[in-house]
Design an enzyme around this catalytic site. Structure first.
Site, PDB file in Angstrom:
ATOM      1  CE  LYS A  14      -2.295  -2.141  11.781  1.00 42.79           C
ATOM      2  NZ  LYS A  14      -1.618  -2.137  10.530  1.00 42.79           N
ATOM      3  CD  GLU A  39      -8.276 -13.797   7.459  1.00 44.06           C
ATOM      4  OE1 GLU A  39      -7.175 -14.267   7.100  1.00 44.06           O
ATOM      5  OE2 GLU A  39      -9.049 -13.236   6.665  1.00 44.06           O
ATOM      6  CE1 TYR A  94       3.734   4.128  14.614  1.00 46.42           C
ATOM      7  CE2 TYR A  94       1.696   3.484  15.718  1.00 46.42           C
ATOM      8  CZ  TYR A  94       2.481   3.525  14.580  1.00 46.42           C
ATOM      9  OH  TYR A  94       2.031   2.939  13.415  1.00 46.42           O
ATOM     10  NE  ARG A 142      -5.616   0.054   2.462  1.00 49.39           N
ATOM     11  CZ  ARG A 142      -4.685   0.893   2.854  1.00 49.39           C
ATOM     12  NH1 ARG A 142      -4.390   1.010   4.122  1.00 49.39           N
ATOM     13  NH2 ARG A 142      -4.014   1.595   1.978  1.00 49.39           N
ATOM     14  CB  SER A 151      -1.406   5.683  13.825  1.00 49.58           C
ATOM     15  OG  SER A 151      -2.505   5.287  13.022  1.00 49.58           O
ATOM     16  CB  CYS A 197      -2.912  -3.936   0.905  1.00 51.68           C
ATOM     17  SG  CYS A 197      -3.254  -2.671   2.140  1.00 51.68           S
ATOM     18  CE  LYS A 219      -3.851  -3.583   8.315  1.00 47.28           C
ATOM     19  NZ  LYS A 219      -2.697  -3.330   7.445  1.00 47.28           N
ATOM     20  CB  CYS A 271      -1.030   0.008   1.116  1.00 49.71           C
ATOM     21  SG  CYS A 271      -0.312   0.015   2.754  1.00 49.71           S
TER      22      CYS A 271
HETATM   23  C1  PBG Z   1      -0.640  -1.421   5.859  1.00 45.43           C
HETATM   24  C2  PBG Z   1      -0.579  -1.004   7.275  1.00 45.43           C
HETATM   25  C3  PBG Z   1      -1.420  -0.125   7.951  1.00 45.43           C
HETATM   26  C4  PBG Z   1      -0.957  -0.031   9.264  1.00 45.43           C
HETATM   27  C5  PBG Z   1       0.167  -0.853   9.356  1.00 45.43           C
HETATM   28  N1  PBG Z   1       0.378  -1.468   8.124  1.00 45.43           N
HETATM   29  C6  PBG Z   1      -2.520   0.725   7.479  1.00 45.43           C
HETATM   30  C7  PBG Z   1      -3.716   0.238   6.829  1.00 45.43           C
HETATM   31  O1  PBG Z   1      -4.029  -0.944   6.745  1.00 45.43           O
HETATM   32  O2  PBG Z   1      -4.384   1.133   6.347  1.00 45.43           O
HETATM   33  C8  PBG Z   1      -1.565   0.803  10.344  1.00 45.43           C
HETATM   34  C9  PBG Z   1      -0.689   1.082  11.510  1.00 45.43           C
HETATM   35  C10 PBG Z   1      -1.187   2.151  12.412  1.00 45.43           C
HETATM   36  O3  PBG Z   1      -2.274   2.723  12.243  1.00 45.43           O
HETATM   37  O4  PBG Z   1      -0.443   2.461  13.355  1.00 45.43           O
HETATM   38  N2  PBG Z   1       0.629  -1.675   5.314  1.00 45.43           N
END
Ligand code: PBG
Length: 328
Positions: free
Chosen positions: A253, A238, A318, A222, A279, A131, A200, A123
């Protein structure tokens, strides 16, 4: 167990007693720090949506990586922001010019014992921001999972050649772990572990990351490949598939709204589980702390302890450098 014979407050009376009976710990050994690697030189760009986080160019990131290592954090997770994007994400398997390949060589020579984990996904490298590779079905653009697996295998081998210690496929592409495992094994990388983002979710909490990694989808969302937040059995399916395909560590996640998933995965499969404190979760505490509504340190530690209590062995966060300082 009856009052007044039983008084649960007895064991909470002072810090020493509370420490003595504490079941869960937060330790720097279990932390992974994500890093954003930006193309170019002499770059340390602040990320507005993620206070105190930066995009780093390869030449500047090594110094920060050294600090991370010196704080006792065992691993970093690398995300790349390449100079050029295209429909198929070809920067990701470019041995010479690839942003992550360059970062790996620099990091492994500057801080050899810091584990470098790489995000294996397209991505941040595709011009459409999805992705995987796109194909058309009945007039709309969809992800071609099978074709994407071939590219992810190329990306994985290229990262391994450049020095990656662990590979972390994050795209929720069907069959990705099997195809990466097979490619690694055929290319003398049998020893490299896969840390799979098996569970995820299609989450709103990735918002700040998409700014940080410049990887927002340019159309659509997504939801056709990431899990619907209302489901939990699919997460277990999964995870089972990825374990059968050869995953060594399982990521759940986001983390905080998904502690039930962390718990179910841990108790069902007994494999190493990593919770990714994403994040948006980081940004929420930062924003509340800036307004004076929350105590940043206490709220951060409590969130991460709750994930350990739910069953996470590893925390991707983080806040890793802050926690390492606080725990000293
Ligand atoms: C995709 C990816 C994402 C995150 C980690 N790897 C974003 C998504 O799926 O949109 C998100 C990590 C975060 O928000 O801290 N490679």
């Amino acid at each position: 167990m009856n009052f007044p014979t039983t008084r649960l407050s007895r064991l909470r009376a002072n810090p020493a007693l509370r420490r003595l009976v504490r079941q869960t710990t937060l330790d720097v050994s279990n932390l992974i720090m994500p890093l954003f690697i930006h193309h170019g030189n002499n770059i340390k760009n602040p990320i507005p949506s993620m206070p105190n986080q930066f995009q780093w160019s390869v030449d500047r990131v090594t110094e920060f990586a050294r600090q991370i290592y010196d704080l006792g954090i065992p691993a970093v997770l690398l995300f790349g922001i390449p100079a050029r994007k295209d429909p198929i994400g070809s920067d990701t398997w470019d041995d010479q010019q690839g942003i992550i390949q360059n970062a790996l060589r620099a990091l492994k020579s500057a801080v050899p014992d810091l584990l470098c984990i790489t995000d294996v996904c397209l991505c941040e490298y595709t011009d459409h921001g999805h992705c995987g590779l796109l194909t058309e079905r009945q007039g709309s653009q969809i992800i071609d999972h099978d074709a994407t697996c071939e590219k992810l295998a190329l990306q994985a081998i290229s990262h391994a050649r450049a020095g990656a210690d662990i590979l972390a496929p994050s795209g929720m592409i069907d069959g990705a772990v099997a195809s990466i495992r097979a490619a690694l094994d055929e290319n003398e990388f049998k020893h490299i572990p896969i840390m799979s983002y098996a569970a995820k979710y299609a989450s709103a909490f990735y918002g700040p990351f998409r700014e940080a990694a410049q990887g927002a989808p340019q159309f659509g969302d997504r939801k056709t490949y990431q899990i619907d937040p209302a489901n939990s059995d699919q997460a277990l399916q999964e995870v089972k598939l990825d374990i059968d395909e050869g995953a060594d560590i399982i990521i759940v996640k986001p983390a905080l709204s998904y502690a039930d998933i962390v718990h179910r995965v841990k108790t069902t499969f007994n494999v190493p589980v990593a919770a990714y404190n994403v994040s948006g979760e980081y940004a929420m505490i930062k924003a509340a702390a800036e307004k004076g509504s929350l105590d940043e340190k206490a709220a951060t530690i409590e969130s991460l302890i709750s994930l350990r209590r739910a069953g996470a062995d590893i925390l991707i966060t983080y806040s890793a450098p802050d926690i390492a300082q606080w725990l000293k």
